[in-house]
Structure formats: C-alpha cells, structure tokens
Design an enzyme around this catalytic site. Sequence first.
Site, PDB file in Angstrom:
ATOM      1  N   HIS A  18      -3.430   5.783   3.765  1.00  0.00           N
ATOM      2  CA  HIS A  18      -4.250   4.647   3.345  1.00  0.00           C
ATOM      3  C   HIS A  18      -3.697   3.320   3.862  1.00  0.00           C
ATOM      4  CE1 HIS A  18      -5.975   1.728   0.438  1.00  0.00           C
ATOM      5  NE2 HIS A  18      -6.984   2.569   0.366  1.00  0.00           N
ATOM      6  N   SER A  73     -11.124  -1.057  -0.508  1.00  0.00           N
ATOM      7  CA  SER A  73      -9.865  -0.932   0.238  1.00  0.00           C
ATOM      8  C   SER A  73      -9.996  -1.470   1.653  1.00  0.00           C
ATOM      9  CB  SER A  73      -9.439   0.535   0.327  1.00  0.00           C
ATOM     10  OG  SER A  73      -8.679   0.910  -0.780  1.00  0.00           O
ATOM     11  N   ASP A 114       0.845  -1.188   0.000  1.00  0.00           N
ATOM     12  CA  ASP A 114       0.000   0.000   0.000  1.00  0.00           C
ATOM     13  C   ASP A 114       0.887   1.248   0.000  1.00  0.00           C
ATOM     14  OD1 ASP A 114      -2.368   1.803   0.864  1.00  0.00           O
ATOM     15  OD2 ASP A 114      -3.254  -0.190   0.773  1.00  0.00           O
TER      16      ASP A 114
END
Length: 512
Positions: free
Chosen positions: A192, A347, A137
């Site tokens: 994220h 996600s 990520d």
Amino acid sequence: MVALLTSLALASLFGTSEQPILTSQSRVLAAPDRVIVRFASETARKECERAGIIVLRDIPEIGYSVVRVPWGQVDESIERFIRSGWVSEAYPDRAYRLAYEPNDPLFPSQWNLFKMQVPQAWDWTRGSSQVVVAVLDTGVDYNHPELAPNLWVNLDEIPNNGFDDDDNGLVDDYLGYDFAYNDPDPMDDHGHGTACAGIVAAAGNNSLQIAGVAFQCRIMCVKIGLSNGYSYDSMFAPAVIYAAQMGAKVQSISYFSDDLTPALRAATDYAWKLGSLLVVAAGNYNEPLPLYPAGYDRAVGVAASTSSDRKASFSNMGSWVDVAAPGVGIYATTRGGGYTDSFAGTSAAAPNAAGVAALLWSWSPNARIETIREALEYSAEVIPDPAAGAYVNYGRINADRALRYLREATLLPDGFALWNTIQPAIHWVSPHRIPYEGGRVTIGGRYFGWNPLWGRVMLNNQRLQVLEWTDGKIVAWLPRGARPGWLQVVVRGVPSNRIWLERAFHPTRRGA
C-alpha cells in the site's frame, strides 16, 4: 550497541502481525495488549513499573507513554491504572485501517494529473528537492526505480553502524524509520505505501512509466503499518512527530479510524506547530460521520473523486472533509519495481492532494503552513455531485489554480497571506439554542481564515469572546443570559450569512 539492543528489544515487545480486538467494555477496535497512558507523576510511574507493568515506548513531546497489559484486558487494565492513581489519562491503543478500495483495472492513464491540472502547474514548479513529503504507511519499496531517485535520507545519520548519530533517539534512521516493528528499515511488506509514494513523487522525465504529482520532491519513508495493514496509536503518533521533527513539510496519510484519540490529536497539533501539514484520507464508508485523523482541525481531510468529477461511490463525505482529489483507477508503483493502473480509494486521493501541497511548498518554501493550506483549499473547484451535492467543504483540488492563488497573494510581514475578499460561510452551529447559563458555541463553516485578529463573532451586534479559531471551525463563549438573535462571523469586514439562535427552554423552578 546499547541503543541497537534497546531498539531490537522494543521490536520484540511489539507484535509483529497482530490483529486488533474489540475491547470488552469500551467496544473499540484496539491492540489486545497495549494501552496509551499519561502518568500522574514520576513517582506514580515508578510504582507502576514496580508492579510489573512494562513501558514499551515514551512519547515525550506530547506527554504519553505506551505500556504492556495482559492480553485481552485492555479496559480492565485502564480501570486498574486509574484506581491505583498511577495515571491521569489512559486509553486503548486504537487501531487504524488502510483506506484502500480495489476496483477493476483500467488502461494505463494518469487522468488524475490532467484532472487536477498538474501539467499546467509544472510550468511553474515540478517540486523541489528541499521539500520533503513523509509517506506514513506500510513502508516504501525504496529500491523501486521510480522511487529510489527521490528518496529523502537523513544526512546526520551514518547508515548501519548501530549508533544514534544524530541523537534523536532512533538508531540508523538513514532512510526513515519503521515505527510498526521498531527498526530502521522502512521497507514495504504490504504494498500500500509503495503505491502512495509513487502517486506523490515518482520520478519524472526518466523514460520510465509514470510521474508523481511533485516528481522533484523527496519521499521520507515512515512505516506505521504492520504486514497485515493495521496501525495503532502507539505507532502512529510518534511517527507523525518524527516526520515533523525531521523536516517533512507534508505528511501523506492513508489511514483512518472511527474515533478521535488524545495522543494522535496531540501529535497532529504538534506537527502543525512545526509547520508540517497532514493530508489524510477521509475513509471509504460512504457516510458523513467524521473519521480520524482526517477529521482533526489541523489536518486536511481528502475525499475521493472520479474521472467524471463525481464522488467515488465508497468515499466518505461531509463538511468535515476539506477537499476531494482523484481516487479511482490511479496509476501507481508497486513492490518489486512494478506498476498498477487500478489503485483506488481515499488512499489514492490523499497522496494526490499531498503532492499538490508539496508543489505549493516548492513554490513558496518560506510560507506559513496556514498560507499553504488556504491556497490548497480556497482554490479548489466547487463541483457538486448530482446525487450527493456538495460532498466536501471546499472542492476538488486544482494544482494550477492553487499555484495561481499563491503567486497572486499578498504576503504580509507576519507571513499570513492576504487573499482577495472571500465571503465566510456558516454551515452549522452547536448548540443551536442559547443555554440559559451561557457556555460554548461551536460554529462550523469555511473561509474564516486562520488569523483570529482578522475576524470576530457577533450575536445581536455584540462581539463574543473567541476561544478557538480555525478556517473551518470557531468556538466562542456565550455569556449568561444572552438574548436570542442573529449570529454572524465577520472576517476582514466581510459578513457571513446569519444564523438565528433561540434561547434554550429553561423550566420554571418551584419551591417545595
């Protein structure tokens, strides 16, 4: 020191916050100044380099290299390379988007754990420190108090000494690696990745705020995203390979692109062969068209579901998506030691499913990757959406059921699991008419299993040659002149539904 200088030089060659462009001819979203190539030969490579082309990165495990091209001249450079005979393959360095979808804040509540029956699964296992989940990520805030206790470290590497102690080609990859900027620091500069890591394995029983799905497993920090959120094949593919080589049993990936690429597909297959399972977000376009890498045969594609077991409004869907997992209003960790109660998107769904896969590996560490994937998918709850219907191939993840499947399975000497009888199902066949000259036929469905020795494909009660066999897709060969009839898949003696195949129209040839 030489290795460190090489790493720093590579970091300067790759952009630090570049935006992708739409290529001039192929019209794909890609890096503006890089191309993925397979050199035709070592001699051809040297000719290319003598012409001034810089090789930024080699990916020897799958035979590809990353080269620098003039800004904005991606397609033109590909044409030049092919015309010059330097390469046998050349592709744009495709861009990947994050699968994050923000929503309104919810009250702190980890409903995802209860919906997937994770607390019941914790009666059997809460994870194992021997099972590593790589979070590919934007990086991970490895100083977060919920994440620091569960970090994987590379014990064969001495941190910050400027040497490649374990001889894996990367300097000081003690906490993982940053493939976006080519340095050994996988710190999250976006946010994220930290959220995804917390969903997978935030520490539990520590009197802090939340618990990850597999809170006794380890997190490998593998940074593939730039600070603007984008990633590219040149960062993505080597990261997948690295995570597999360094022992990650699961890779949690929340990136997607709308086209397949040979490099990332090859990296996905390479990881599968090493026993590393990719669990990937299906994307947030609310459409049925496949996205990648979730759509690859050897990756688990994950859609997002709501607390009422509906398809999340943004989530992609279709038989190419394997499972669903909670993906709206998920409590997660944030950079700087904080928390959010509103992380959402596929996600969020992917790390939920990845955490369950890690629990399965923790219970049965010597199982084959096929067995872990079958337990994850076969145990999923089939809960059709009132509007979208059956929007994934198997169902919504259930950790307790998955562990029960694994506990009750009969493991054979070759490592495959013998499950209770499940009827295979054919969803579609392509082409749906038999070509006169014969050729390939692809069969999409589920419950075919991963062992081709247990199954067969029949047309008019005649066995067809099988070219490829996975649990959700089979490729068989139709002989020339094959007659119309019923197509059927038989697994361990259990027949699927039947699909009628007509013969394709073959015009009568006339003499001049």
